[in-house]
Scaffold this active site. Structure first.
Site, PDB file in Angstrom:
ATOM      1  N   GLU A 232       0.783  -1.226   0.062  1.00  0.00           N
ATOM      2  CA  GLU A 232       0.063  -0.019  -0.076  1.00  0.00           C
ATOM      3  C   GLU A 232       0.742   1.246   0.092  1.00  0.00           C
ATOM      4  O   GLU A 232       0.448   1.971  -0.610  1.00  0.00           O
ATOM      5  CB  GLU A 232      -0.844  -0.041   1.407  1.00  0.00           C
ATOM      6  CG  GLU A 232      -2.197  -0.950   1.026  1.00  0.00           C
ATOM      7  CD  GLU A 232      -3.008  -0.500  -0.071  1.00  0.00           C
ATOM      8  OE1 GLU A 232      -3.151   0.743  -0.649  1.00  0.00           O
ATOM      9  OE2 GLU A 232      -3.813  -1.546  -0.705  1.00  0.00           O
TER      10      GLU A 232
ATOM     11  N   TYR B   2      -6.376   6.767   4.153  1.00  0.00           N
ATOM     12  CA  TYR B   2      -6.579   5.883   3.009  1.00  0.00           C
ATOM     13  C   TYR B   2      -5.825   4.548   3.351  1.00  0.00           C
ATOM     14  O   TYR B   2      -6.218   3.452   3.369  1.00  0.00           O
ATOM     15  CB  TYR B   2      -5.928   6.521   1.711  1.00  0.00           C
ATOM     16  CG  TYR B   2      -5.645   5.499   0.808  1.00  0.00           C
ATOM     17  CD1 TYR B   2      -6.669   4.967   0.064  1.00  0.00           C
ATOM     18  CD2 TYR B   2      -4.671   4.833   0.642  1.00  0.00           C
ATOM     19  CE1 TYR B   2      -6.757   3.743  -0.625  1.00  0.00           C
ATOM     20  CE2 TYR B   2      -4.357   3.703  -0.328  1.00  0.00           C
ATOM     21  CZ  TYR B   2      -5.395   3.204  -0.797  1.00  0.00           C
ATOM     22  OH  TYR B   2      -5.370   1.886  -1.614  1.00  0.00           O
TER      23      TYR B   2
ATOM     24  N   ASP C 150      -9.467   5.341  -3.105  1.00  0.00           N
ATOM     25  CA  ASP C 150      -8.303   6.049  -3.960  1.00  0.00           C
ATOM     26  C   ASP C 150      -8.741   6.708  -5.109  1.00  0.00           C
ATOM     27  O   ASP C 150     -10.023   6.872  -5.426  1.00  0.00           O
ATOM     28  CB  ASP C 150      -7.328   4.887  -3.936  1.00  0.00           C
ATOM     29  CG  ASP C 150      -7.759   4.353  -5.293  1.00  0.00           C
ATOM     30  OD1 ASP C 150      -8.831   3.967  -5.769  1.00  0.00           O
ATOM     31  OD2 ASP C 150      -6.902   3.144  -6.008  1.00  0.00           O
TER      32      ASP C 150
ATOM     33  N   CYS D  82     -12.013   1.512 -16.365  1.00  0.00           N
ATOM     34  CA  CYS D  82     -12.411   2.935 -16.404  1.00  0.00           C
ATOM     35  C   CYS D  82     -11.279   3.929 -16.131  1.00  0.00           C
ATOM     36  O   CYS D  82     -11.071   4.544 -14.898  1.00  0.00           O
ATOM     37  CB  CYS D  82     -13.543   3.004 -15.045  1.00  0.00           C
ATOM     38  SG  CYS D  82     -14.610   4.478 -14.997  1.00  0.00           S
TER      39      CYS D  82
ATOM     40  N   CYS E  44     -14.779   1.253 -22.262  1.00  0.00           N
ATOM     41  CA  CYS E  44     -16.337   1.199 -21.871  1.00  0.00           C
ATOM     42  C   CYS E  44     -16.758  -0.064 -22.368  1.00  0.00           C
ATOM     43  O   CYS E  44     -17.654  -0.708 -21.544  1.00  0.00           O
ATOM     44  CB  CYS E  44     -17.055   2.284 -22.354  1.00  0.00           C
ATOM     45  SG  CYS E  44     -16.623   4.075 -21.773  1.00  0.00           S
TER      46      CYS E  44
ATOM     47  N   CYS F 277     -16.649  -2.747 -19.552  1.00  0.00           N
ATOM     48  CA  CYS F 277     -17.038  -2.395 -18.377  1.00  0.00           C
ATOM     49  C   CYS F 277     -18.267  -3.455 -18.094  1.00  0.00           C
ATOM     50  O   CYS F 277     -19.340  -3.538 -18.812  1.00  0.00           O
ATOM     51  CB  CYS F 277     -17.453  -1.037 -18.266  1.00  0.00           C
ATOM     52  SG  CYS F 277     -18.014  -0.549 -16.519  1.00  0.00           S
TER      53      CYS F 277
ATOM     54  N   CYS G 224     -23.907   2.881 -16.331  1.00  0.00           N
ATOM     55  CA  CYS G 224     -23.105   4.092 -16.105  1.00  0.00           C
ATOM     56  C   CYS G 224     -23.805   5.495 -16.420  1.00  0.00           C
ATOM     57  O   CYS G 224     -24.172   5.511 -17.556  1.00  0.00           O
ATOM     58  CB  CYS G 224     -21.727   3.658 -17.115  1.00  0.00           C
ATOM     59  SG  CYS G 224     -20.680   5.358 -16.957  1.00  0.00           S
TER      60      CYS G 224
END
Length: 315
Positions: free
Chosen positions: A42, A125, A143, A198, A205, A208, A214
């Site tokens: 992380e 975060y 994020d 994305c 797209c 997706c 969307c």
């Protein structure tokens, strides 16, 4: 527009199912990865692509498989092992966090959001991500990738706001599944969807899983209401700092200031720095004041220290 009670479960099912079938096989996602491995990932992944992090993470974990192993070494070794990941202050924060874990948590990564926030350099975060991914806790992880998916799929905007705001956090909280395991899967799934499909500049797209839901697509893909500013690199203080750090990482002993300023033939006169690293630094032709500014910044940030014979990584 915020999701109604009927929309969120459909998003959960479709995006998590997509993740199950398409997620990258990353070592910090595997069942045998320790909380420490997840914590390290992380920190390394902040503002850094996965492809650059992978080899460094693997080397780091082989050398320092737990917090105590890292804490036992000088902070300069963490900076040296950081290599070219960028933003090397993260290496110092990792070292300081490892020392705190060793001193205060029995050499283990603490398991709650509140405890994680007590570690040096850990913000909301990172605390949420580690609590979620390492310990299976229900935490709202937000994020850049997650914010972008939320913005497009739910609010119909091309991009999230330039900085995280309260409305985005409320939306993220409202979308989080109630079940602990489902919340962890959701956090990982939306993050991966933003990273692979994305994307900011060229979203795929057609790939997706929630294309039909969307809001951004339904609105005709309106353009963003601001132009993201990329970070300059060539000629900046950051570039010079990075070149100096490369010299110090590869040096076997303190490097005299004269060698950092040039000329390159000082290498032949006995400088401990690697010739190639010094050549790259000198090739920047940085003005004297810029180089001195970079050196002063590295010293102030404790990424370097000055001895009687020159500059080196922290001992």
């Amino acid at each position: 527009m915020e999701p109604g009670p009927r929309q969120a479960p459909q998003l959960h099912t479709e995006i998590i199912s997509w993740f199950t079938a398409n997620a990258r096989d990353l070592p910090w996602r595997r069942a045998d990865c320790s909380p420490w491995g997840i914590f390290v990932s992380e920190i390394m992944l902040q503002q850094t692509p996965v492809i650059r992090v992978l080899p460094v993470w693997e080397q780091w974990m082989a050398r320092w498989p737990d917090p105590a192993a890292l804490a036992a070494e000088p902070s300069g070794e963490a900076v040296r092992a950081w290599g070219r990941l960028g933003y090397p202050r993260r290496a110092l924060r990792l070292h300081a966090a490892a020392a705190a874990m060793t001193a205060d948590f029995g050499g283990k990564v603490p398991g709650t959001h509140a405890e994680l926030l007590t570690l040096p350099g850990v913000g909301n975060y990172t605390a949420a991500a580690v609590a979620s991914f390492a310990f299976g806790r229900r935490e709202t992880v937000v994020d850049t990738n997650i914010r972008r998916v939320h913005a497009r799929a739910v609010t119909g905007r091309a991009l999230p706001a330039p900085a995280l705001n309260a409305a985005e956090m409320r939306l993220a909280v409202s979308l989080l599944p109630e079940d602990d395991a489902a919340s962890v899967a959701w956090n990982a799934s939306v993050m991966e969807l933003g990273a692979l499909v994305c994307t900011a500049r060229s979203p795929k797209c057609g790939d997706c899983p929630v294309l039909g839901r969307c809001a951004w697509v339904a609105a005709g893909k309106p353009a963003p209401d601001y132009v993201p500013k990329g970070q300059a690199w060539a000629g900046t203080d950051r570039q010079v700092r990075g070149a100096v750090m490369a010299v110090l990482r590869q040096a076997a002993a303190p490097v005299p200031r004269a060698a950092l300023h040039g000329p390159a033939d000082l290498v032949a006169a006995g400088s401990p720095a690697e010739p190639a690293a010094l050549t790259r630094l000198h090739a920047l032709n940085a003005p004297e004041e810029q180089l001195e500014r970079a050196l002063a910044g590295l010293l102030a940030d404790r990424l370097a220290e000055e001895t009687g014979t020159g500059l080196q990584l922290p001992a």
